[in-house]
Scaffold this active site. Structure first.
Site, PDB file in Angstrom:
ATOM      1  N   GLU A 139     -25.761 -64.104  87.096  1.00 13.67           N
ATOM      2  CA  GLU A 139     -26.384 -64.062  85.756  1.00 13.67           C
ATOM      3  C   GLU A 139     -27.049 -65.377  85.355  1.00 13.67           C
ATOM      4  O   GLU A 139     -27.996 -65.394  84.576  1.00 13.67           O
ATOM      5  CB  GLU A 139     -25.346 -63.643  84.700  1.00 13.67           C
ATOM      6  CG  GLU A 139     -24.234 -64.628  84.378  1.00 13.67           C
ATOM      7  CD  GLU A 139     -23.024 -64.546  85.311  1.00 13.67           C
ATOM      8  OE1 GLU A 139     -23.175 -64.015  86.424  1.00 13.67           O
ATOM      9  OE2 GLU A 139     -21.935 -65.018  84.918  1.00 13.67           O
ATOM     10  N   HIS A 186     -21.897 -66.407  90.212  1.00 15.76           N
ATOM     11  CA  HIS A 186     -22.410 -65.930  88.919  1.00 15.76           C
ATOM     12  C   HIS A 186     -23.922 -65.730  88.989  1.00 15.76           C
ATOM     13  O   HIS A 186     -24.681 -66.634  88.642  1.00 15.76           O
ATOM     14  CB  HIS A 186     -22.105 -66.949  87.822  1.00 15.76           C
ATOM     15  CG  HIS A 186     -20.655 -67.048  87.494  1.00 15.76           C
ATOM     16  ND1 HIS A 186     -20.089 -66.378  86.431  1.00 15.76           N
ATOM     17  CD2 HIS A 186     -19.655 -67.732  88.080  1.00 15.76           C
ATOM     18  CE1 HIS A 186     -18.798 -66.653  86.388  1.00 15.76           C
ATOM     19  NE2 HIS A 186     -18.504 -67.471  87.382  1.00 15.76           N
ATOM     20  N   TYR A 226     -14.165 -68.329  72.907  1.00 14.23           N
ATOM     21  CA  TYR A 226     -14.095 -68.001  71.476  1.00 14.23           C
ATOM     22  C   TYR A 226     -14.573 -69.172  70.619  1.00 14.23           C
ATOM     23  O   TYR A 226     -15.036 -69.009  69.507  1.00 14.23           O
ATOM     24  CB  TYR A 226     -12.659 -67.664  71.042  1.00 14.23           C
ATOM     25  CG  TYR A 226     -12.180 -66.326  71.530  1.00 14.23           C
ATOM     26  CD1 TYR A 226     -12.866 -65.157  71.211  1.00 14.23           C
ATOM     27  CD2 TYR A 226     -11.022 -66.215  72.286  1.00 14.23           C
ATOM     28  CE1 TYR A 226     -12.418 -63.914  71.649  1.00 14.23           C
ATOM     29  CE2 TYR A 226     -10.565 -64.984  72.728  1.00 14.23           C
ATOM     30  CZ  TYR A 226     -11.267 -63.843  72.407  1.00 14.23           C
ATOM     31  OH  TYR A 226     -10.829 -62.619  72.838  1.00 14.23           O
ATOM     32  N   ASP A 250     -27.101 -72.916  75.372  1.00 15.98           N
ATOM     33  CA  ASP A 250     -28.535 -73.047  75.093  1.00 15.98           C
ATOM     34  C   ASP A 250     -29.323 -73.437  76.346  1.00 15.98           C
ATOM     35  O   ASP A 250     -30.504 -73.115  76.459  1.00 15.98           O
ATOM     36  CB  ASP A 250     -28.788 -74.074  73.984  1.00 15.98           C
ATOM     37  CG  ASP A 250     -28.718 -73.418  72.603  1.00 15.98           C
ATOM     38  OD1 ASP A 250     -28.898 -72.186  72.529  1.00 15.98           O
ATOM     39  OD2 ASP A 250     -28.468 -74.122  71.620  1.00 15.98           O
ATOM     40  N   ASP A 295     -23.604 -83.175  58.761  1.00 15.95           N
ATOM     41  CA  ASP A 295     -22.290 -83.285  59.424  1.00 15.95           C
ATOM     42  C   ASP A 295     -22.019 -84.758  59.721  1.00 15.95           C
ATOM     43  O   ASP A 295     -22.929 -85.478  60.153  1.00 15.95           O
ATOM     44  CB  ASP A 295     -22.292 -82.572  60.794  1.00 15.95           C
ATOM     45  CG  ASP A 295     -22.542 -81.088  60.675  1.00 15.95           C
ATOM     46  OD1 ASP A 295     -22.437 -80.561  59.558  1.00 15.95           O
ATOM     47  OD2 ASP A 295     -22.846 -80.469  61.718  1.00 15.95           O
ATOM     48  N   THR A 325     -33.455 -75.979  51.538  1.00 17.16           N
ATOM     49  CA  THR A 325     -34.327 -76.730  52.455  1.00 17.16           C
ATOM     50  C   THR A 325     -34.648 -78.103  51.880  1.00 17.16           C
ATOM     51  O   THR A 325     -34.563 -79.120  52.573  1.00 17.16           O
ATOM     52  CB  THR A 325     -35.618 -75.924  52.721  1.00 17.16           C
ATOM     53  OG1 THR A 325     -35.248 -74.746  53.400  1.00 17.16           O
ATOM     54  CG2 THR A 325     -36.616 -76.704  53.545  1.00 17.16           C
ATOM     55  N   THR A 381     -36.199 -72.179  47.944  1.00 10.91           N
ATOM     56  CA  THR A 381     -36.504 -73.349  48.782  1.00 10.91           C
ATOM     57  C   THR A 381     -35.499 -74.490  48.603  1.00 10.91           C
ATOM     58  O   THR A 381     -35.523 -75.460  49.355  1.00 10.91           O
ATOM     59  CB  THR A 381     -37.911 -73.910  48.463  1.00 10.91           C
ATOM     60  OG1 THR A 381     -37.913 -74.376  47.115  1.00 10.91           O
ATOM     61  CG2 THR A 381     -38.977 -72.860  48.627  1.00 10.91           C
ATOM     62  N   CYS A 407     -17.282 -62.619  89.749  1.00  7.96           N
ATOM     63  CA  CYS A 407     -16.239 -63.653  89.845  1.00  7.96           C
ATOM     64  C   CYS A 407     -14.850 -63.033  89.678  1.00  7.96           C
ATOM     65  O   CYS A 407     -14.375 -62.379  90.589  1.00  7.96           O
ATOM     66  CB  CYS A 407     -16.525 -64.785  88.868  1.00  7.96           C
ATOM     67  SG  CYS A 407     -15.801 -66.336  89.429  1.00  7.96           S
TER      68      CYS A 407
HETATM   69  N1  GLN Z   1     -10.279 -67.311  87.145  1.00  9.48           N
HETATM   70  C1  GLN Z   1     -10.955 -67.088  88.374  1.00  9.48           C
HETATM   71  C2  GLN Z   1     -11.018 -68.342  89.227  1.00  9.48           C
HETATM   72  O1  GLN Z   1     -10.892 -69.436  88.741  1.00  9.48           O
HETATM   73  C3  GLN Z   1     -12.349 -66.525  88.136  1.00  9.48           C
HETATM   74  C4  GLN Z   1     -13.264 -67.457  87.414  1.00  9.48           C
HETATM   75  C5  GLN Z   1     -14.484 -66.776  86.851  1.00  9.48           C
HETATM   76  O2  GLN Z   1     -14.500 -65.551  86.654  1.00  9.48           O
HETATM   77  N2  GLN Z   1     -15.492 -67.538  86.528  1.00  9.48           N
HETATM   78  O3  GLN Z   1     -11.189 -68.261  90.420  1.00  9.48           O
END
Ligand code: GLN
Length: 549
Positions: free
Chosen positions: A510, A508, A54, A71, A148, A192, A189, A382
């Site tokens: 992704e 993961h 969050y 990023d 900042d 900027t 502008t 996961c």
């Molecule tokens: N909380 C779980 C663990 O630590 C899964 C972690 C996750 O989904 N990246 O094993």
């Protein structure tokens, strides 16, 4: 000699510095220059690994196990190259290094100060990736917004570098906002001008201005911006709001951002960028032939950035399938056995997201059961995989108390438990099982077919694992552990038999999906969703035809 481009941001946050930096890098790469990108974040956490999604969106994990800013995910997805620990530096890490050196006595007798000690360390880090001449160009994105307090040492470091190296070796691209006032029907502008003025008060002037705008910038306005902000007119670049972030490199090419930068750095333009593969991807993305709806079950779904890499991997996989992927966010906290059908019945596939802690966990388990029983394509990542194992243990193996010790430390039926190596660890930051690990797949598994390989390597970020004591029982009952880490025997993938698509992965995937190489598991998942939809439509058609008779 390596050249450096710094990307700063003005007026407001969320202007998309990461996308502009990645687009510029893409264009320079396409012109034949070896390019990398790094991000400097001004917060005091040593890395974003301990931040709640969050607060900062997803934590992106690199091959070498660094927990980094999201990023870096964009950089990898655009450039199709790996980044590493060295590509993300925070104020926390800078200070940690300087303070450790102070304790070792490296500055004995001296007062340790922001200038020069912190700025020197920032400069050292900024130049690090270019040191062995592996890259022609290193692009550095500075997090935060000019003005900042916490960004000041970074601006000062860039000022010093520019003074030491000259503009031709050290360029500043400033991303700014030109707001459109509807009532006045005018582009403004002033913000900027102010942000550039603020930079100049710190002795730094941008060389190129990239102007985010809802309306095209007309010539006179560009001239005005150039005049007041002390840049050449051709260096005022228009960045119109785009329909997709993947359209931005082409927009920047049209605006000649790469050409302007190269000219200012006195570098040859190289070959004209060949972005035909990128354009092909973009065409498929913009003109899909079909559409599937995927339910994303998670507890941070109200915040898009929390699942950034998953959403991008779905986009890549959708494009290659020429299929629009509509993601329906389903909050696991509000999902129950009672409302599961109502919430999930019109989905083409279900993805249960990663996560930590017990909030919303039973909702995830209910969604998984629904997908298993109703033969809806399921992909668990996961925590999603771990909960698939808990669901299977409870409802198929008849172990009602089955759980992960993360949620129920006292369970005597721990199908998921803390990894041995994790048990003695007391510190939180950077201590999970992180980064890339090998996995060996069963030759006859669906996963091996999807990957086209039995030896794969994927990135991890977790503390808990499948408890191998249950492996045989799972296999006999149909949820088969089909992939193992060859050196530790940790189970990395499970697959359900007699189901159109049901895969849970401990890693993961992704993080490794890019525009050029969409991840095979995501591609197969979208394919399965398409088939599920066709079958559903076919079945519905049959019911309709029957009732018509
Ligand atoms: N909380 C779980 C663990 O630590 C899964 C972690 C996750 O989904 N990246 O094993």
């Amino acid at each position: 000699m390596t050249k450096y481009i710094f990307v700063t941001g003005g007026v407001t946050s969320s202007l998309g510095k990461g996308i502009i930096a990645a687009s510029l890098a893409k264009l320079l790469q396409a012109r034949g220059y070896t390019t990398t990108i790094q991000k400097f974040d001004p917060y005091i956490n040593v890395d974003p690994g301990t931040l709640n999604p969050y607060e900062h969106g997803e934590c992106y994990v690199t091959e070498d196990g660094a927990e980094t800013d999201l990023d870096l995910g964009h950089y990898e997805r655009y450039l199709n190259t790996f980044t590493s620990q060295a590509n993300n530096v925070t104020t926390g890490r800078i200070y940690q290094h300087v303070i450790n050196k102070e304790r070792e006595g490296a500055y004995l007798g001296k007062t340790v100060q922001v200038i020069p000690h912190i700025t020197d360390e920032i400069k050292r880090r900024m130049l690090l990736l270019g040191e062995d001449n592996k890259f022609d160009i290193v692009i550095t994105e500075l997090g935060g917004t000019v003005g900042d307090i916490e960004s000041l040492p970074y601006i000062e470091a860039v000022r010093q570098l520019k003074w030491e190296m000259g503009t031709e070796n050290c360029l500043v691209v400033h991303l700014t906002l030109i707001p459109y006032l509807k009532a006045a029907k005018e582009l403004k502008t002033k913000p900027t001008q102010h942000s550039v003025k603020m930079m100049s008060e710190h002795g730094l002037l941008p060389d190129v201005l990239v102007c985010r705008t809802e309306e095209p910038l007309y010539k006179e306005l560009k001239r005005k911006i150039a005049l007041f902000c002390n840049v050449t007119q051709d260096a005022v670049i228009e960045a119109l709001d785009a329909d997709t972030i993947y359209g931005v490199p082409l927009e920047m090419m049209r605006e000649r951002l790469d050409v302007i930068c190269l000219e200012k750095m006195q570098m040859p333009l190289g070959t004209e960028p060949d972005l035909s593969k990128w354009k092909e991807f973009l065409n498929k993305l913009r003109y899909p032939k079909s559409k599937v709806t995927i339910g994303l079950i998670g507890k941070y779904v109200e915040l898009q950035d929390a699942y950034k890499s998953i959403l991008e991997a779905l986009i890549h996989a959708g494009a290659i399938n020429e299929c629009k992927v509509e993601v329906r966010n389903i909050h696991s906290e509000f999902l129950t056995k009672e409302n599961a059908r109502e919430k999930l019945h019109n989905l083409d596939a279900i993805l249960v997201a990663p996560g930590f802690g017990s909030r919303g966990i039973e909702g995830k388990i209910d969604a998984i059961k629904y997908a298993r029983v109703n033969k809806i394509p399921f992909f668990g990542i996961c925590l999603g995989m771990q909960m698939a194992c808990v669901e299977f243990a409870r409802n198929v193996l008849n172990i009602p108390g089955a759980h992960s010790t993360e949620m129920d430390p006292d369970t005597d039926q721990a199908v998921i438990c803390m990894m041995e190596a994790q048990k003695s660890i007391t510190q939180k930051g950077g201590t999970m099982r992180l980064g890339s690990y090998e996995c060996e797949l069963h030759r006859d598994s669906a996963a091996a077919g999807i990957y086209g390989n039995t030896n794969i390597s994927e990135r991890h970020r977790h503390r808990y694992e499948f408890n191998n004591e249950y492996a045989d029982a799972f296999e006999k009952a149909g949820l088969v552990p089909v992939g193992k880490n060859p050196s530790t025997n940790l189970i990395e993938i499970v697959e359900l038999k007699n189901h159109p698509f049901y895969i849970g992965v401990q890693f993961h995937p992704e993080y490794k999906s890019t525009v050029e190489n969409p991840h095979p598991l995501f591609v197969a998942f979208i394919k399965a969703a398409k088939v599920a939809q066709e079958n559903r439509n076919g079945a519905a058609k049959k019911i309709y035809e029957k009732s018509a008779v």
